[in-house]
Design a protein around this motif. Structure first.
Motif, PDB file in Angstrom:
ATOM      1  N   GLU A  55       0.404  -2.054 -17.880  1.00 54.85           N
ATOM      2  CA  GLU A  55       0.440  -3.513 -17.854  1.00 54.85           C
ATOM      3  C   GLU A  55       1.883  -4.021 -17.855  1.00 54.85           C
ATOM      4  OE1 GLU A  55      -1.113  -7.285 -20.591  1.00 54.85           O
ATOM      5  OE2 GLU A  55      -1.886  -5.265 -20.951  1.00 54.85           O
ATOM      6  N   SER A  56       2.734  -3.380 -18.671  1.00 52.46           N
ATOM      7  CA  SER A  56       4.142  -3.761 -18.712  1.00 52.46           C
ATOM      8  C   SER A  56       4.822  -3.486 -17.374  1.00 52.46           C
ATOM      9  CB  SER A  56       4.849  -2.999 -19.838  1.00 52.46           C
ATOM     10  OG  SER A  56       6.229  -3.290 -19.849  1.00 52.46           O
ATOM     11  N   LEU A  57       4.524  -2.344 -16.769  1.00 43.59           N
ATOM     12  CA  LEU A  57       5.110  -2.017 -15.466  1.00 43.59           C
ATOM     13  C   LEU A  57       4.638  -2.996 -14.390  1.00 43.59           C
ATOM     14  CD1 LEU A  57       4.856   1.885 -15.524  1.00 43.59           C
ATOM     15  CD2 LEU A  57       6.961   0.523 -15.554  1.00 43.59           C
ATOM     16  N   GLU A  58       3.386  -3.434 -14.498  1.00 46.47           N
ATOM     17  CA  GLU A  58       2.888  -4.437 -13.544  1.00 46.47           C
ATOM     18  C   GLU A  58       3.673  -5.736 -13.690  1.00 46.47           C
ATOM     19  OE1 GLU A  58      -1.303  -6.621 -12.197  1.00 46.47           O
ATOM     20  OE2 GLU A  58      -1.055  -5.843 -14.244  1.00 46.47           O
ATOM     21  N   GLU A  59       3.927  -6.151 -14.928  1.00 44.13           N
ATOM     22  CA  GLU A  59       4.694  -7.365 -15.163  1.00 44.13           C
ATOM     23  C   GLU A  59       6.116  -7.236 -14.618  1.00 44.13           C
ATOM     24  OE1 GLU A  59       4.503  -7.940 -19.345  1.00 44.13           O
ATOM     25  OE2 GLU A  59       2.421  -8.667 -19.334  1.00 44.13           O
ATOM     26  N   ARG A  60       6.648  -6.032 -14.630  1.00 44.49           N
ATOM     27  CA  ARG A  60       7.987  -5.799 -14.104  1.00 44.49           C
ATOM     28  C   ARG A  60       7.994  -5.706 -12.581  1.00 44.49           C
ATOM     29  NH1 ARG A  60      11.816  -3.821 -17.802  1.00 44.49           N
ATOM     30  NH2 ARG A  60      11.022  -3.285 -19.870  1.00 44.49           N
ATOM     31  N   GLY A  61       6.805  -5.689 -11.977  1.00 41.43           N
ATOM     32  CA  GLY A  61       6.722  -5.597 -10.517  1.00 41.43           C
ATOM     33  C   GLY A  61       6.870  -4.187  -9.995  1.00 41.43           C
ATOM     34  N   LEU A  62       6.553  -3.182 -10.835  1.00 40.15           N
ATOM     35  CA  LEU A  62       6.763  -1.801 -10.437  1.00 40.15           C
ATOM     36  C   LEU A  62       5.474  -1.052 -10.104  1.00 40.15           C
ATOM     37  CD1 LEU A  62       9.551  -0.791 -12.979  1.00 40.15           C
ATOM     38  CD2 LEU A  62       9.803  -1.405 -10.573  1.00 40.15           C
ATOM     39  N   LEU A  63       4.328  -1.665 -10.337  1.00 42.82           N
ATOM     40  CA  LEU A  63       3.076  -1.048  -9.906  1.00 42.82           C
ATOM     41  C   LEU A  63       2.002  -2.114  -9.697  1.00 42.82           C
ATOM     42  CD1 LEU A  63       0.847  -1.016 -12.419  1.00 42.82           C
ATOM     43  CD2 LEU A  63       2.204   0.920 -13.185  1.00 42.82           C
ATOM     44  N   ALA A  64       0.960  -1.730  -8.954  1.00 41.49           N
ATOM     45  CA  ALA A  64      -0.176  -2.617  -8.693  1.00 41.49           C
ATOM     46  C   ALA A  64      -1.411  -2.037  -9.379  1.00 41.49           C
ATOM     47  CB  ALA A  64      -0.427  -2.750  -7.194  1.00 41.49           C
ATOM     48  N   VAL A  65      -2.317  -2.914  -9.802  1.00 39.61           N
ATOM     49  CA  VAL A  65      -3.523  -2.496 -10.510  1.00 39.61           C
ATOM     50  C   VAL A  65      -4.731  -2.762  -9.632  1.00 39.61           C
ATOM     51  CG1 VAL A  65      -4.974  -2.849 -12.536  1.00 39.61           C
ATOM     52  CG2 VAL A  65      -2.479  -2.989 -12.747  1.00 39.61           C
ATOM     53  N   GLN A  66      -5.559  -1.751  -9.452  1.00 38.97           N
ATOM     54  CA  GLN A  66      -6.805  -1.910  -8.702  1.00 38.97           C
ATOM     55  C   GLN A  66      -7.946  -2.073  -9.702  1.00 38.97           C
ATOM     56  OE1 GLN A  66      -8.072   1.499  -6.441  1.00 38.97           O
ATOM     57  NE2 GLN A  66      -9.428   0.290  -5.151  1.00 38.97           N
ATOM     58  N   GLN A  67      -8.597  -3.220  -9.643  1.00 42.66           N
ATOM     59  CA  GLN A  67      -9.674  -3.491 -10.592  1.00 42.66           C
ATOM     60  C   GLN A  67     -10.930  -2.745 -10.172  1.00 42.66           C
ATOM     61  OE1 GLN A  67      -9.201  -5.002 -13.382  1.00 42.66           O
ATOM     62  NE2 GLN A  67      -7.063  -5.531 -12.863  1.00 42.66           N
ATOM     63  N   ALA A  68     -10.943  -1.475 -10.518  1.00 47.07           N
ATOM     64  CA  ALA A  68     -12.085  -0.607 -10.210  1.00 47.07           C
ATOM     65  C   ALA A  68     -12.606  -0.057 -11.523  1.00 47.07           C
ATOM     66  CB  ALA A  68     -11.646   0.517  -9.267  1.00 47.07           C
ATOM     67  N   SER A  69     -13.547   0.814 -11.430  1.00 43.42           N
ATOM     68  CA  SER A  69     -14.074   1.447 -12.638  1.00 43.42           C
ATOM     69  C   SER A  69     -14.062   2.967 -12.408  1.00 43.42           C
ATOM     70  CB  SER A  69     -15.485   0.973 -12.936  1.00 43.42           C
ATOM     71  OG  SER A  69     -15.956   1.536 -14.136  1.00 43.42           O
ATOM     72  N   PRO A  70     -13.131   3.677 -13.020  1.00 43.86           N
ATOM     73  CA  PRO A  70     -12.094   3.174 -13.926  1.00 43.86           C
ATOM     74  C   PRO A  70     -10.939   2.514 -13.160  1.00 43.86           C
ATOM     75  CG  PRO A  70     -11.810   5.515 -13.598  1.00 43.86           C
ATOM     76  CD  PRO A  70     -13.057   5.153 -12.851  1.00 43.86           C
ATOM     77  N   ILE A  71     -10.119   1.778 -13.898  1.00 46.71           N
ATOM     78  CA  ILE A  71      -8.958   1.092 -13.309  1.00 46.71           C
ATOM     79  C   ILE A  71      -7.995   2.135 -12.743  1.00 46.71           C
ATOM     80  CG2 ILE A  71      -6.933  -0.339 -13.833  1.00 46.71           C
ATOM     81  CD1 ILE A  71      -8.584  -1.705 -15.985  1.00 46.71           C
ATOM     82  N   ARG A  72      -7.491   1.806 -11.528  1.00 46.73           N
ATOM     83  CA  ARG A  72      -6.530   2.698 -10.894  1.00 46.73           C
ATOM     84  C   ARG A  72      -5.181   1.988 -10.767  1.00 46.73           C
ATOM     85  NH1 ARG A  72      -8.487   7.263  -8.828  1.00 46.73           N
ATOM     86  NH2 ARG A  72      -6.624   7.539  -7.524  1.00 46.73           N
ATOM     87  N   TYR A  73      -4.142   2.782 -10.750  1.00 42.77           N
ATOM     88  CA  TYR A  73      -2.784   2.235 -10.667  1.00 42.77           C
ATOM     89  C   TYR A  73      -2.062   2.845  -9.467  1.00 42.77           C
ATOM     90  CZ  TYR A  73      -3.971   1.251 -15.516  1.00 42.77           C
ATOM     91  OH  TYR A  73      -4.612   0.833 -16.657  1.00 42.77           O
ATOM     92  N   ARG A  74      -1.309   2.000  -8.785  1.00 41.29           N
ATOM     93  CA  ARG A  74      -0.517   2.464  -7.642  1.00 41.29           C
ATOM     94  C   ARG A  74       0.901   1.936  -7.771  1.00 41.29           C
ATOM     95  NH1 ARG A  74       1.060   0.095  -3.115  1.00 41.29           N
ATOM     96  NH2 ARG A  74      -0.287  -1.705  -3.486  1.00 41.29           N
ATOM     97  N   PRO A  75       1.896   2.805  -7.705  1.00 43.21           N
ATOM     98  CA  PRO A  75       3.271   2.335  -7.863  1.00 43.21           C
ATOM     99  C   PRO A  75       3.777   1.678  -6.578  1.00 43.21           C
ATOM    100  CG  PRO A  75       3.300   4.667  -7.373  1.00 43.21           C
ATOM    101  CD  PRO A  75       1.840   4.277  -7.477  1.00 43.21           C
ATOM    102  N   VAL A  76       4.726   0.785  -6.721  1.00 37.67           N
ATOM    103  CA  VAL A  76       5.388   0.235  -5.541  1.00 37.67           C
ATOM    104  C   VAL A  76       6.264   1.337  -4.943  1.00 37.67           C
ATOM    105  CG1 VAL A  76       5.379  -2.104  -6.487  1.00 37.67           C
ATOM    106  CG2 VAL A  76       7.384  -0.631  -6.835  1.00 37.67           C
ATOM    107  N   SER A  77       6.733   1.121  -3.724  1.00 37.51           N
ATOM    108  CA  SER A  77       7.580   2.123  -3.083  1.00 37.51           C
ATOM    109  C   SER A  77       8.887   2.281  -3.851  1.00 37.51           C
ATOM    110  CB  SER A  77       7.873   1.723  -1.639  1.00 37.51           C
ATOM    111  OG  SER A  77       8.723   0.582  -1.617  1.00 37.51           O
ATOM    112  N   ILE A  78       9.514   3.397  -3.626  1.00 35.71           N
ATOM    113  CA  ILE A  78      10.786   3.654  -4.311  1.00 35.71           C
ATOM    114  C   ILE A  78      11.822   2.607  -3.935  1.00 35.71           C
ATOM    115  CG2 ILE A  78      12.718   5.270  -4.489  1.00 35.71           C
ATOM    116  CD1 ILE A  78      10.701   7.538  -4.282  1.00 35.71           C
TER     117      ILE A  78
END
Length: 249
Positions: A55-78
């Motif tokens: 959640e903190s990384l999402e707020e920093r703009g460093l990853l995206a959250v996929q609202q699935a079950s279970p929740i998945r996370y994808r990082p932004v590009s380098i």
């Protein structure tokens, strides 16, 4: 954890991420995307902590959250992460130095700034005396009872100041001091108005113009300590008091 990974985590921490944030971000770069369970298996970050860290990384703009079950996370590009952290660093740097500059401006706007400095050690006092003499505009008054405190650098500074029209006076009860400095071009010498026969502590006194003053004392081992002030109300008032006390004697 390899030494390279540890160094990378340390670097991310210097950029403002926590250790867990750095580890989760690196793990997701390895995975491409993943759940909290996937991340926990890849790193030593407890699964219960992954959610808040993500959640903190999402707020920093460093990853995206996929609202699935279970929740998945994808990082932004380098490249995007690098730009995001660089922009954040620049903003924080600007904010920090804006405050420092404001503090400095506020200090400069004060009506008076009373700076009284202490210098310890004969060589450092020598340097300060020469510096003050070299910046004289109108007059220099130097006094000492100790021939050892009369250095070649002091003589050069006194003579140079006299050469540009500064009134230079040396006072000492020691004949050797008067003879040595009195031989310099433009330097006049005099005896002090009064002195105590038991004076074994005084080192030197220097008055420059009407707003710079240095006073030193010498301890039993020969070590010297001085206080000095320049461009301050403290120096101006103390100079007036010293000169007034001499006139009354």
């Amino acid at each position: 954890m390899t030494s390279d990974e540890s160094a990378a985590i340390d670097a991310f921490e210097r950029l403002g991420l926590t250790s867990y944030e750095a580890k989760v971000f690196i793990a997701l770069q390895q995975l491409g995307s993943g759940t909290a369970r996937d991340v926990a298996r890849t790193t030593d970050v407890p699964r219960s902590q992954v959610y808040s860290v993500a959640e903190s990384l999402e707020e920093r703009g460093l990853l995206a959250v996929q609202q699935a079950s279970p929740i998945r996370y994808r990082p932004v590009s380098i490249d995007e992460a690098q730009t995001t952290l660089q922009n954040r660093f620049e903003r924080e740097q600007e904010r920090a130095f804006e405050y420092v500059e404001q503090v400095k401006r506020d200090s400069a706007e004060e009506e008076t700034q009373e700076d009284i400095w202490t210098v310890r050690g004969r060589e450092r006092v020598d340097d300060r005396v020469v510096d003050l003499v070299s910046n004289a505009d109108d007059r220099v008054l130097f006094g000492t009872r100790l021939p050892d405190l009369v250095t070649p650098a002091l003589g050069d500074a006194l003579e140079s100041s006299a050469a540009v029209g500064v009134a230079v006076t040396v006072v000492s009860r020691d004949e050797g001091v008067r003879d040595r400095l009195g031989s310099l071009e433009g330097v006049t010498t005099d005896l002090p108005p009064t002195h105590r026969e038991d004076d074994e502590r005084s080192g030197r006194i220097l008055i420059v113009d009407d707003d710079a003053l240095l006073l030193s004392v010498v301890d039993d081992s020969g070590g010297e300590t001085a206080i000095w002030s320049s461009g301050s109300l403290f120096a101006s008032v103390l100079i007036q008091l010293i000169e007034a006390s001499e006139e009354l004697r």
